[in-house]
Design a protein around this motif. Structure first.
Motif, PDB file in Angstrom:
ATOM      1  N   PRO A   1      66.088  24.527  35.933  1.00 38.88           N
ATOM      2  CA  PRO A   1      66.762  23.391  35.496  1.00 38.88           C
ATOM      3  C   PRO A   1      68.094  23.443  35.298  1.00 38.88           C
ATOM      4  O   PRO A   1      68.762  22.371  35.454  1.00 38.88           O
ATOM      5  CB  PRO A   1      65.899  23.515  33.775  1.00 38.88           C
ATOM      6  N   GLY A   2      68.857  24.541  34.905  1.00 39.19           N
ATOM      7  CA  GLY A   2      70.257  24.502  34.689  1.00 39.19           C
ATOM      8  C   GLY A   2      71.044  24.299  35.977  1.00 39.19           C
ATOM      9  O   GLY A   2      71.824  23.542  36.197  1.00 39.19           O
ATOM     10  N   SER A   3      70.459  24.768  37.159  1.00 40.14           N
ATOM     11  CA  SER A   3      70.847  24.653  38.518  1.00 40.14           C
ATOM     12  C   SER A   3      70.865  22.932  38.890  1.00 40.14           C
ATOM     13  O   SER A   3      71.778  22.596  39.223  1.00 40.14           O
ATOM     14  CB  SER A   3      70.250  25.615  39.623  1.00 40.14           C
TER      15      SER A   3
ATOM     16  N   ALA B   1      70.342  20.515  37.156  1.00 48.83           N
ATOM     17  CA  ALA B   1      71.299  19.802  36.267  1.00 48.83           C
ATOM     18  C   ALA B   1      73.065  19.682  36.858  1.00 48.83           C
ATOM     19  O   ALA B   1      73.632  18.645  36.892  1.00 48.83           O
ATOM     20  CB  ALA B   1      71.696  20.153  34.819  1.00 48.83           C
ATOM     21  N   GLY B   2      73.220  20.923  37.384  1.00 47.12           N
ATOM     22  CA  GLY B   2      74.559  21.130  38.099  1.00 47.12           C
ATOM     23  C   GLY B   2      74.626  20.107  39.228  1.00 47.12           C
ATOM     24  O   GLY B   2      75.785  19.978  39.575  1.00 47.12           O
TER      25      GLY B   2
ATOM     26  N   GLU C   1      72.878  17.686  40.056  1.00 49.43           N
ATOM     27  CA  GLU C   1      72.535  16.139  39.963  1.00 49.43           C
ATOM     28  C   GLU C   1      73.823  15.287  40.177  1.00 49.43           C
ATOM     29  O   GLU C   1      73.684  14.556  41.140  1.00 49.43           O
ATOM     30  CB  GLU C   1      72.088  15.851  38.710  1.00 49.43           C
TER      31      GLU C   1
ATOM     32  N   ARG D   1      60.516  20.223  41.265  1.00 44.82           N
ATOM     33  CA  ARG D   1      61.407  19.473  40.631  1.00 44.82           C
ATOM     34  C   ARG D   1      62.795  19.014  41.220  1.00 44.82           C
ATOM     35  O   ARG D   1      63.180  17.855  40.984  1.00 44.82           O
ATOM     36  CB  ARG D   1      61.894  20.369  39.236  1.00 44.82           C
TER      37      ARG D   1
ATOM     38  N   LEU E   1      63.849  15.153  41.843  1.00 43.15           N
ATOM     39  CA  LEU E   1      65.266  14.549  41.526  1.00 43.15           C
ATOM     40  C   LEU E   1      65.821  13.881  42.392  1.00 43.15           C
ATOM     41  O   LEU E   1      66.504  12.753  42.307  1.00 43.15           O
ATOM     42  CB  LEU E   1      66.054  16.031  41.184  1.00 43.15           C
TER      43      LEU E   1
END
Length: 414
Positions: free
Chosen positions: A121-123, A125-126, A128, A369, A373
């Motif tokens: 999830p952190g990756s 978010a970066g 996006e 995910r 996305l």
């Protein structure tokens, strides 16, 4: 838009003896003719044995809950490469490629875990804002009012750019990833490769390219890309060549085919169901749910195969140790007993996320995910610009019983 004669197809499927059914025929998928065959199997013989095909004998599992059972019982139904792997195409034994999708625990677990941080999830978010900027640039570069190929100009380009980022692959050569993805799953009559020897030769070229990248990354501090993660992982740094190639191809295909064919499917389906397109324009907030519905409706990977490691029973049929068992996700996603009006695209469907396209159990798609996305961003940027994408002809579909996709899709953007 023109279309195949659905009634004639259905009549043929119901006139053919079940004993003669071979739903693994790639032509059924290329010509969009598979649907009545799967419908009949779900109704009359949901676990069906085909004694002879070009791929050998196999069981077809066609109903939603039976597929879930197979997918979540890896100790009964194995993915191991030494047993043939997760697709109907076995390939020559000397060229079978281990990859964590073609492994059972414990090796599967540790290898999968090694690369998961890239799509955490952190990756994501970066990634996006980077993906959104690139999608916007691609859309803004499309000619207005002039026919173009959506597959090449949009679906392939977006996914290949993202894949290049995940591997930190040389940007100017990123279309090599598309080619290797296509070749890895091709069968000779598809026109993609001339024969099996040609396919293997290109796969060895892929290995040589990625081996050079590995040799660079192993000398550098670890970074958040697939090659660096594998090179610095204690569980993967000593992989033999074919296992490394197998994992590379797995990550390429997984990061490419599912998303790119869903991007094309969304455009095709919304044109096929214009009331849903109007619904989207009126309520862009439906996009996240629509993304799941598109992935269900399309089912970009038609099947996964397992091998029974013990005698067992499924839906009243006895499956023997060593039998090949094919989970037809494409059929389970149209199972009317679970998904009402399953042949239709319904972008506000309540249970849209309840699809089989990503699989279940230990082999559930690693990049699901990321796929969602990219699709969400694409449709957000299309609607934000007020664009309409109109399909102007039937797509050319992939000649494959595995990759359920599109080679071309003519559209006009306005």
């Amino acid at each position: 838009m023109g279309s195949v004669d659905r009634e004639a197809l259905r009549a043929k499927a119901y006139a053919t003896p079940l004993s003669a059914f071979d739903v693994a025929d790639p032509g059924l998928f290329e010509h969009d003719a598979c649907w009545p065959y799967f419908e009949r199997l779900r109704r009359e013989e949901p676990v069906h044995f085909c004694p002879e095909s070009r791929f050998g004998s196999y069981w077809s599992v066609t109903r939603y809950h039976d597929i879930m059972h197979v997918d979540t019982h890896h100790r009964i139904f194995s993915s191991e490469a030494k047993l043939g792997g997760p697709t109907l195409i076995d390939g020559r034994e000397s060229f079978r490629r281990d990859r964590f999708m073609a492994m059972d625990p414990p090796k599967h677990t540790v290898q999968r875990k090694s690369v998961m941080p890239v799509v955490s999830p952190g990756s994501l978010a970066g990634m996006e804002p980077i993906i959104r900027k690139r999608v916007g640039d691609i859309l803004d570069d499309l000619p207005r009012g002039k026919e173009l190929d959506w597959v090449d100009r949009v679906s392939i380009e977006i996914t290949t750019q993202t894949l290049a980022m995940l591997f930190e692959f040389p940007w100017e050569e990123r279309r090599k990833l598309t080619r290797w993805s296509n070749v890895s799953m091709a069968i000779p009559e598809s026109g993609i490769v001339a024969d099996e020897a040609s396919r293997e030769a290109e796969m060895l070229e892929c290995y040589a390219y990625f081996k050079a990248l590995w040799d660079e990354r192993i000398k550098e501090p670890p970074r958040n890309n697939f090659i660096s993660m594998m090179a610095h992982s204690p569980e993967m740094r000593d992989m033999p060549p074919m296992e490394y190639l197998g994992n590379v191809i797995l990550l390429i295909v997984g990061g490419n085919d599912t998303t790119r064919n869903s991007m094309s499917a969304g455009v095709y389906a919304l044109n096929k169901f214009p009331a849903e397109y109007a619904k989207l324009k009126a309520a862009p907030g439906l996009i996240p749910n629509m993304v799941s519905e598109i992935i269900r409706w399309q089912t970009p990977l038609a099947h996964m195969r397992r091998t029974a490691v013990v005698d067992c029973e499924l839906a009243g049929r006895t499956i023997r140790k060593g039998d090949r068992v094919v989970m037809w996700y494409i059929s389970g996603n149209r199972d009317e007993t679970v998904i009402a009006n399953a042949d239709a695209l319904v972008i506000d469907r309540d249970n849209a996320r309840q699809h089989l396209s990503f699989g279940f159990g230990i082999h559930r798609c690693l990049g699901n995910r990321l796929a969602e996305l990219q699709l969400r961003i694409l449709w957000e940027e299309i609607t934000r610009r007020g664009l309409t994408v109109t399909v102007t002809g039937e797509p050319k579909r992939t000649h494959s019983n595995f990759v359920h996709g599109y080679e071309t899709l003519p559209v006009i953007v306005s």
